[in-house]
Design a protein around this motif. Structure first.
Motif, PDB file in Angstrom:
ATOM      1  N   UNK A  22      16.093 -52.530  25.702  1.00  0.00           N
ATOM      2  CA  UNK A  22      16.616 -51.237  25.248  1.00  0.00           C
ATOM      3  C   UNK A  22      16.977 -51.256  23.774  1.00  0.00           C
ATOM      4  N   UNK A  23      17.575 -52.366  23.313  1.00  0.00           N
ATOM      5  CA  UNK A  23      17.937 -52.498  21.907  1.00  0.00           C
ATOM      6  C   UNK A  23      16.693 -52.535  21.017  1.00  0.00           C
ATOM      7  N   UNK A  27      15.709 -49.696  18.169  1.00  0.00           N
ATOM      8  CA  UNK A  27      15.435 -50.022  16.773  1.00  0.00           C
ATOM      9  C   UNK A  27      14.036 -49.577  16.355  1.00  0.00           C
ATOM     10  N   UNK A  28      13.067 -49.742  17.233  1.00  0.00           N
ATOM     11  CA  UNK A  28      11.703 -49.296  16.922  1.00  0.00           C
ATOM     12  C   UNK A  28      11.663 -47.774  16.778  1.00  0.00           C
ATOM     13  N   UNK A  29      12.363 -47.064  17.637  1.00  0.00           N
ATOM     14  CA  UNK A  29      12.406 -45.604  17.548  1.00  0.00           C
ATOM     15  C   UNK A  29      13.091 -45.136  16.272  1.00  0.00           C
ATOM     16  N   UNK A  30      14.181 -45.802  15.898  1.00  0.00           N
ATOM     17  CA  UNK A  30      14.880 -45.440  14.662  1.00  0.00           C
ATOM     18  C   UNK A  30      13.996 -45.711  13.448  1.00  0.00           C
TER      19      UNK A  30
END
Length: 176
Positions: A22-23, A27-30
Motif C-alpha cells: 500500500x505504501x 508513493x507511485x500514485x503521488x
C-alpha cells in the motif's frame, strides 16, 4: 484446565506485506500525479490548457523545432503591443513618502489589439487595485518583480479572456 500437551503458542503476527504494498502504491500514485501536473498532461486532459495540447500536435515531421517547417505558431513579428498608461502609487503609511512608478505593455495578437484597447479601463482598474494592495516589503524581495509580473498578467488575462493577451512586458518599475 489445560493439559501439559496444550502448549500456549503465541498468536501469529500479522504480515506487513499489505502495508508495504500500500505504501509503495501510494508513493507511485503521488509521483505520477506530480509528473502529470508538472508536465501539463493533466491540464490538457481536463481541458485547462488547450494551447499546450494544440501546440504539441501542431508539430509535424517536417518541422524539426527550429522554425524551418510549416507550423501553426505565428511568426515572431506577428504580435502587437498595447501600451498601458503609467501608474504611480503611494505605498506604506502616510508618514513615509514612498512611491511606485509602473508602466508596461501588453503583448497581443494584432487581430485582438483593438479589443484589448477597448477593455483598457478595466485592465487599469485591476492593476491599480492589485498594486495598491501590496506591502512595500514585498516589493523589496529579489524575486518580487517576476512574481508580480505573473500575478498582473493573470489578472489581465482574466479581464480580457483567454487568448487575447500573451504577455505583460514591464517597461518601468521604480520604487522610491
Amino acid at each position: 484446565m489445560s493439559t501439559a500437551a496444550e502448549v500456549e503458542q503465541p498468536p501469529e503476527g500479522k504480515s506487513k506485506k499489505g502495508l508495504i504494498i500500500g505504501l509503495v502504491l501510494a508513493l507511485a500514485g503521488a509521483g505520477g500525479g506530480f509528473y502529470a501536473m508538472y508536465s501539463g498532461a493533466a491540464m490538457s486532459l481536463i481541458g485547462g490548457d488547450s494551447q499546450t495540447a494544440e501546440g504539441d500536435s501542431a508539430t509535424t515531421a517536417a518541422d524539426d523545432g527550429h522554425g524551418t517547417g510549416d507550423s501553426a505558431t505565428p511568426a515572431p513579428n506577428a504580435v502587437g503591443f498595447v501600451p498601458l498608461e503609467p501608474i504611480t502609487i503611494s505605498l506604506g503609511p502616510r508618514g513615509q513618502s514612498r512611491h511606485l512608478r509602473f508602466s508596461a505593455q501588453l503583448e497581443v495578437a494584432p487581430a485582438h489589439a483593438a479589443e484589448v484597447r477597448h477593455l483598457m479601463p478595466r485592465i487599469m482598474d485591476v492593476l491599480n487595485i492589485y498594486l495598491r494592495a501590496l506591502d512595500p516589503h514585498e516589493l523589496e524581495e529579489p524575486a518580487a518583480l517576476l512574481r508580480l509580473r505573473g500575478q498582473m498578467l493573470r489578472r489581465v488575462q482574466i479581464v480580457t479572456g483567454p487568448g487575447y493577451v500573451n504577455d505583460l512586458l514591464v517597461m518601468e518599475f521604480v520604487l522610491n
